[in-house]
Design an enzyme around this catalytic site. Structure first.
Site, PDB file in Angstrom:
ATOM      1  N   ASP A  55      38.234   1.912   6.875  1.00  0.00           N
ATOM      2  CA  ASP A  55      38.900   1.528   5.773  1.00  0.00           C
ATOM      3  C   ASP A  55      38.651   2.371   4.648  1.00  0.00           C
ATOM      4  OD1 ASP A  55      36.284   0.398   5.599  1.00  0.00           O
ATOM      5  OD2 ASP A  55      37.195  -1.803   5.225  1.00  0.00           O
ATOM      6  N   ASP A 471      26.796  -3.949   0.756  1.00  0.00           N
ATOM      7  CA  ASP A 471      26.839  -4.906   1.759  1.00  0.00           C
ATOM      8  C   ASP A 471      25.711  -4.820   2.768  1.00  0.00           C
ATOM      9  OD1 ASP A 471      29.669  -5.351   1.103  1.00  0.00           O
ATOM     10  OD2 ASP A 471      30.133  -4.123   2.574  1.00  0.00           O
TER      11      ASP A 471
END
Ligand SMILES: *[C@@H]1O[C@H](CO)[C@@H](O)[C@H](O)[C@H]1NC(C)=O
Ligand SMILES: *[C@@H]1O[C@H](CO)[C@@H](O)[C@H](O)[C@H]1NC(C)=O
Ligand SMILES: *[C@@H]1O[C@H](CO)[C@@H](O)[C@H](O)[C@H]1NC(C)=O
Ligand SMILES: *[C@@H]1O[C@H](CO)[C@@H](O)[C@H](O)[C@H]1NC(C)=O
Ligand SMILES: *[C@@H]1O[C@H](CO)[C@@H](O)[C@H](O)[C@H]1NC(C)=O
Ligand SMILES: *[C@@H]1O[C@H](CO)[C@@H](O)[C@H](O)[C@H]1NC(C)=O
Length: 731
Positions: A55, A471
């Site tokens: 993405d 993340d």
């Protein structure tokens, strides 16, 4: 002076001498991916050919012999395509001429991405591309990016492509192999579903639109496939449409259950059937209910083949799906959003009539807490950190599984994308053995470098580099070509925001968490070059909810700082631990008492936004400041600053090892010079600059780069690239 003389003089003062310097770039290996992989797409005709679309981090092609991946979109830069082209929204590999590859790129349809999308077209499996601009935006990092594929090549006529778009732009078609596109004006639905219609940013309120396009291979006609299926992200109204006249007319398939959103349409040509997983969200992180349907094409009947029945089991939607093209009736489906106890993947060998799971889980009353019995052996030797960064040792199947693919040429080989990595294996048929045998669930993401780097520090001794990333926390890199170890004590199961080392004692390292946590303090320190860490007791407690921002280290205890605004950027002197530097607006501050008090010393011209302070590890008081107006230099601990010739705006900067004793200092800068955003180096305080060749002139958006020059190797620089991990380059 003549008019000509005036013009000449003006151009001499404004032009900067910029040479071009070829650089060799490689990834610092993190391995294991580190980000969401929305889908994996095998070519049905050419054995071993597969692509993984990400993405935010481009597209990778599989090397089937090495089980590794090669990035294809590193050439994307500000000017040749949309620099946000690293967002791959949809991908099609040509079943007729497998050399052909099409990718729809662009990151956002809202204001975050200023440009329209692009179709990248390749005739050599992604070695080179031509660019076909689209008249609308494409949302590679938008909700529903794991639906698909919404870009498809007709297997019965590969000049015909369809592309399903977002934002109400509908279904588009090309009849000349992607060179020209027009909207299919009679297609009945442009989509209605948006995850949150009230989101004023435009991100969650954007219409997800067309979800997938599937040609019926069995219906060869003069104009390509006569039967074409299209799924649309509608919830509660018709959402699976079909044409039986090569796209001339379209109707909603009768008898469909449109309660939830169809995520994929997987054709099983030998069964003459279409498998469709549904969820009450578009993913990747939502969906609390779902079902799986099978549509029998010959008699037009729908059969509910939902694997998990009953309220206890059915609390997630279904997304990733794949049929084994060599074994009609073998199909696998993944839950899109099953976090507890873990994603449980289903497999059927009888066309969905019955299913088995990748682990079993009982619900003994009265408390309904089960025991997970895995039918897999976990193998993360290719990137050990992906198992331990989160909870220590979780052996998790994954989450956000929207792309799952069984190799069309090898029933033992399968791959699936998760929010973190690519898993899969080469012994899938063990699943079907009787008695059942374990499969190997392996990390198969080698070469995929998708972390988003937030901060880097390169100490003069000890590890080569310490990184903090989005993340997944961050790493201590002692070997640039082996997977690093993740941070421990504390593990921050999420974004870390900055890292620094003490110049006078480089084995002292500090890192700062980027997320709120009620359980762990937001600062951790190491005194042995990152081998071990401790939560820093002097940091604000978790209950004060202080996290994120930037951190600088000199070895003194933390205390509240006086004289600085909270948005100030900060840096430590690398040799004198009593000196700190700071800047906000156009003002530059110095502290000579270990950071307790700051005093304004100088100004950064008409800057409004200082970005980074880069301090020399070799000389006290030698420092540079980047801002929206250029780069400033000081060598008298910040008492005076002078504007450097060249940059008109600059972002990340870093001081590296000088070329020789005569060169005072080597400075790397992500900057704009003569209107060109790129990475530059100067060895003479800005008299001359070298523009460094980036990987195929790409390396993404310059303003997102995070630079750390190697203090030990002249010309070597580490660069964190949004969604592409860490690179290191040298001349
Ligand atoms: C995107 O395409 C539309 C339609 O052609 C056009 O009006 C618009 O100006 C384009 N936007 C950009 C940023 O090029
Ligand atoms: C459609 O699916 C929903 C949700 O699973 C279910 O409640 C409903 O009964 C189904 N409708 C039909 C006609 O099967
Ligand atoms: C439709 O065809 C499938 C596959 O042959 C069969 O299993 C099913 O029973 C048929 N359904 C009806 C309603 O005829
Ligand atoms: C499968 O692997 C698990 C460990 O992941 C192990 O506990 C189990 O005994 C294995 N089962 C078989 C049949 O080998
Ligand atoms: C460090 O800087 C302080 C403040 O400017 C100065 O007083 C001190 O002498 C310096 N120490 C060394 C070792 O240079
Ligand atoms: C962008 O890449 C193209 C090649 O695709 C190259 O010609 C151009 O110089 C690059 N631009 C920048 C700013 O790097």
């Amino acid at each position: 002076m003549t008019a000509l003389g005036v013009a000449l003089y003006a151009s001499i003062v404004s032009a900067v001498v910029v040479t071009f310097e070829p650089y060799i770039w490689s990834n610092v290996e993190i391995g294991g991916g580190g980000g969401f992989v929305p889908n994996i797409i095998f070519n049905p005709s050419s054995p071993g050919l597969a692509y993984a679309r990400t993405d935010v981090g481009g597209v990778y092609r599989l090397d089937p012999y090495e089980d590794s991946w090669t990035q294809l979109l590193d050439f994307v830069n500000d000017t040749n395509a949309n620099y946000m082209g690293a967002g791959a929204y949809a991908l099609a590999t040509d079943p007729v001429q497998p050399e052909n590859l099409y990718i729809a790129v662009g990151l956002y349809t809202n204001s975050w991405d200023p440009k329209n999308g692009t179709i990248l077209k390749s005739h050599d499996r992604g070695e080179s591309f031509s660019f076909i601009p689209l008249p609308f935006k494409v949302g590679g990092n938008m909700p529903g990016r794991g639906l698909g594929e919404r870009l498809a090549v007709d297997p019965n006529n590969n000049n015909i492509l369809y592309f399903g778009t977002r934002s109400g732009n509908g279904l588009w078609k090309s009849i000349d192999a992607g060179d020209h596109w027009s909207q299919v004006s009679n297609f009945p639905s442009v989509g209605t579903y948006a995850p949150d219609p009230t989101d004023t940013s435009g991100y969650n309120s954007d219409i997800t639109g067309i979800a997938w396009v599937t040609f019926d291979l069995n219906t060869d006609a003069t104009d390509g496939s006569s039967r074409i299926f299209v799924g649309v992200a509608n919830m509660g109204s018709d959402n699976v449409f079909m044409s039986t006249d090569s796209g001339s007319t379209w109707t909603a398939i009768p008898g469909q259950n449109n309660t939830f959103i169809p995520h994929h349409g997987a054709l099983s040509p030998a069964e003459n059937a279409l498998y469709i997983p549904y969820a009450n969200g578009v993913g990747p992180w939502d969906g609390t209910l779902g079902y799986v349907m099978k549509y029998f094409i010959a008699n037009g009947s729908w059969v509910d083949i939902t694997p998990a029945q009953g309220i206890l089991d059915n609390y997630y939607g279904y997304s990733g799906i794949s049929v084994d093209l060599q074994r009609p009736g073998t199909v696998m489906v993944a839950p899109s959003n099953e976090y507890y106890p873990d994603a449980n993947i289903f497999r059927s060998t009888d066309g969905g009539a019955s299913w088995t799971q990748i682990y079993s889980y009982g619900y003994p009353p009265p408390n309904y807490v089960g025991t997970k019995t895995p039918y897999y052996k976990f193998d993360v030797s290719a990137a050990p950190w992906i198992d331990t960064f989160l909870t220590g040792n979780s052996e998790q199947v994954g989450w956000g599984i929207q792309g799952l693919a069984i190799d069309p040429h090898d029933s033992n080989h399968w791959l699936y994308g998760t929010g973190l990595t690519i898993y899969g294996g080469h012994d899938l048929l063990n699943w079907d053995a009787s008695p059942r045998k374990n499969i190997t669930l392996a990390s198969l993401a080698t070469g995929v470098e998708e972390t988003a780097v937030q901060g880097l520090t390169a100490p003069i001794s000890g590890p080569k580099i310490v990184s903090v990333v989005g993340d997944v926390g961050g790493f201590v890199h002692t070997d640039l070509s082996a997977p690093p170890l993740p941070f421990t004590n504390p593990i921050w199961p999420g974004t870390a925001s900055d890292v620094d080392h003490a110049g006078a004692n480089p084995s002292n390292i500090v890192r700062l968490s980027g997320i709120a946590s009620s359980s762990t303090v937001s600062v951790a320190t190491s005194t042995n070059g990152g081998s071990t860490w401790s939560p820093y007791a002097g940091a604000p407690s978790p209950s004060e909810n202080i996290y994120g921002g930037k951190i600088a280290m000199n070895g003194s205890p933390f205390s509240t700082v006086h004289g600085l605004q909270s948005n100030a950027i900060i840096a430590s002197d690398k040799l004198n631990k009593t000196i700190f530097y700071a800047a906000s607006g156009s003002q530059f501050f110095v502290s000579t008492d270990g950071g307790s008090t700051f005093e304004q010393k100088a100004v950064l011209g008409d800057s409004t936004t200082p970005v980074r302070i880069a301090v020399s590890p070799f000389k006290t008081g030698e420092l540079f400041v980047s801002s929206d107006k250029g780069i400033w230099h000081s060598s008298d601990p910040g008492s005076s600053l002078s504007s450097m010739p060249g940059p008109t705006a600059a972002w990340s900067i870093s001081v590296g090892k000088a070329s020789s004793l005569t060169s005072p200092v080597s400075l790397f800068a992500a900057a704009q010079m003569n209107g060109v955003n790129s990475m530059y180096r100067t060895d003479d305080l800005g008299e001359t600059w070298a523009r460094l060749s980036t990987t195929q002139d790409g390396l993404g958006a310059v303003d997102f780069m995070v630079l750390a020059a190697d203090p030990n190797v002249y010309s070597q620089v580490f660069a964190g690239i949004g969604g592409r991990g860490i690179f290191y380059g040298h001349s």
